[in-house]
Write a protein that holds these residues in place. Structure first.
Motif, short mmCIF file in Angstrom:
data_model
loop_
_atom_site.label_atom_id
_atom_site.label_comp_id
_atom_site.label_asym_id
_atom_site.label_seq_id
_atom_site.Cartn_x
_atom_site.Cartn_y
_atom_site.Cartn_z
N LYS A 39 1.94 2.15 -3.45
CA LYS A 39 0.92 2.80 -4.28
C LYS A 39 0.84 4.29 -3.98
O LYS A 39 0.87 5.12 -4.89
N GLY A 40 0.70 4.65 -2.70
CA GLY A 40 0.69 6.05 -2.30
C GLY A 40 -0.58 6.81 -2.63
O GLY A 40 -0.61 8.04 -2.54
N THR A 41 -1.67 6.13 -3.01
CA THR A 41 -2.93 6.81 -3.31
C THR A 41 -3.67 7.17 -2.02
O THR A 41 -3.32 6.71 -0.93
N ARG A 42 -4.70 7.98 -2.15
CA ARG A 42 -5.47 8.39 -0.97
C ARG A 42 -6.19 7.19 -0.35
O ARG A 42 -6.27 7.07 0.87
N SER A 43 -6.74 6.33 -1.20
CA SER A 43 -7.42 5.15 -0.67
C SER A 43 -6.42 4.21 0.01
O SER A 43 -6.75 3.56 1.01
N ALA A 44 -5.19 4.15 -0.51
CA ALA A 44 -4.18 3.31 0.12
C ALA A 44 -3.80 3.84 1.50
O ALA A 44 -3.61 3.08 2.45
N LYS A 45 -3.68 5.17 1.62
CA LYS A 45 -3.36 5.76 2.91
C LYS A 45 -4.49 5.53 3.91
O LYS A 45 -4.25 5.29 5.11
N ARG A 46 -5.74 5.63 3.43
CA ARG A 46 -6.87 5.36 4.32
C ARG A 46 -6.85 3.90 4.78
O ARG A 46 -7.15 3.59 5.93
N LEU B 137 0.83 -1.21 0.00
CA LEU B 137 0.00 0.00 0.00
C LEU B 137 0.86 1.26 0.00
O LEU B 137 0.51 2.27 -0.63
N GLN B 138 1.98 1.22 0.73
CA GLN B 138 2.87 2.38 0.74
C GLN B 138 3.47 2.62 -0.64
O GLN B 138 3.73 3.76 -1.02
#
Length: 388
Positions: free
Chosen positions: A216-223, A213-214
């Motif tokens: 990817k770095g997208t907003r959904s990944a951070k959530r 997930l890190q």
């Protein structure tokens, strides 16, 4: 001298929109009172509560006239404590909707009835709280103080109730030594092992998902990362509760642990090992075991961890070559057993010495290994041969 048990219960309050708005205004006034007291103490280089009270009380009354007097006092006290932490080098600041401290009279909590009455800028707020079944054991405990907390994401208010009760008399009995580690959660001197394979496998799965997930770095990944972090912490805490509960229910009155508060600062700790130590919840294990033992009239003692893994639990010989990976063989008396079990027996013996220092009027017998630790000796046929 009687000892007391203190617990903090976090309860969710059922509030209307008007009551929530009133508490938010109370928090804003509380923060304003904190800022005035902190600024006066910083300018006058004084963090004494009495001096700050005489210097700013009337000023705060004029600035926030709707704030109850008791909340002014607690805001002033928190400002003085923050000044002492900062050593008067800077004026401390407070988040607008940070937790508020309430005195016993300003926050009347009835655990048996499930009701709460709070002071605010708009008068008293009366509401109810949800009490889980597990909190029924605190029905007869004395309520001492409270904190009001606000979660901005959920827009919900919680109250932290500090309850107090006299501790039961301490029992007298054997001492159990507990060796903690990364590969094994706990090894007790009575030959009981608590493996960490399940914990490490689950945490490894979380680490793999976290790395993906890190990347990817997208907003959904951070959530998603935030959700995973909370789940992992709850899983580890649940495992610590399960293990410490089983240990606290053992037929021992004293539990001896190593003092690991400065383990990450040792010179022999490598960079890779330091990362593992930061993820190792040894402090959580101590806290859970301490309060569970306290409720049963038992206690936890801490000993110096120096050479507990290199010293022979039978003859006392200390040598770095005694331990090879997870197996221990004394170079002097050829005593062989699991390395963590050997360390736990040493911890039990040192715990007996520590208890002798605390209670000087009691006999201190430390030469009987089985009597002080409750562990059973391995037979020669059960010893695992050392593989070089």
């Amino acid at each position: 001298m009687t000892c007391c048990m203190i617990r903090t219960l976090k309860l969710k309050m059922a509030l209307t929109n008007e009551q929530k708005a009133s508490l938010l205004r109370t928090m804003e006034s509380y923060t304003r009172a904190f800022e005035i007291a902190a600024q006066w103490g910083y300018q006058n280089r004084n963090a004494n509560k009495f001096a700050v009270h005489h210097g700013v009380y009337h000023t705060i009354r004029q600035e926030v006239p709707d704030l109850p007097a008791a909340l002014i006092l607690t805001a002033k006290d928190q400002a003085c404590e923050a000044l002492k932490v900062a050593r008067l080098k800077k004026a401390p600041h407070r988040r607008t909707y940070a937790a508020m401290r309430y005195m016993r009279r300003e926050a009347s909590v009835h655990i048996s009835k499930g009701t709460v009455s709070l002071a605010s800028v708009d008068g008293r707020i009366k509401t109810t709280c949800y009490f889980p079944r597990d909190f029924n054991r605190y029905m007869l405990w004395e309520v001492r103080a409270s904190n009001i907390m606000y979660e901005r994401k959920r827009k919900e208010f919680y109250i932290g109730v500090m309850v107090k009760k006299e501790a039961p008399p301490r029992e007298e009995g054997d001492i159990l030594g507990i060796d903690r580690g990364i590969n094994k959660v706990a090894v007790c001197s009575n030959n009981v092992f608590f493996d960490s394979k399940r914990i490490n496998s689950v945490r490894g799965r979380y680490a793999k998902n976290r790395a993906e997930l890190q990347a990817k770095g997208t907003r959904s990944a951070k959530r998603r990362l935030k959700e995973m972090s909370g789940r992992e912490k709850r899983f580890v805490a649940c495992e610590s509760h399960r293990i410490t509960k089983e240990i606290a229910n053992m037929n021992y009155s004293v539990f001896a642990l190593e003092d690991l508060s400065h383990i990450a600062r040792q010179r022999w700790v490598t960079k890779g090992l330091k990362v593992k130590l930061q993820q190792w919840p040894y402090n959580q294990f101590e806290e859970f075991l301490s309060y569970k033992a306290e409720e049963g009239g038992k206690q936890v003692v801490f000993i110096d961890p120096t050479c507990t893994s290199q010293q022979c639990s039978r003859c006392g010989h200390i040598d770095r070559g005694n331990r090879v990976r997870g197996w221990f063989r004394c170079l002097k008396c050829n005593h062989q057993l699991d390395a963590d079990l050997n360390a736990s027996r040493n911890i039990a013996r040192f715990g007996k010495i520590e208890m002798g220092r605390l209670h000087a009027n009691q006999p201190n017998a430390t030469d009987d290994e089985e009597g002080c630790s409750g562990a059973q000796e391995y037979s020669e046929s059960s010893c695992k041969p050392l593989q070089m």
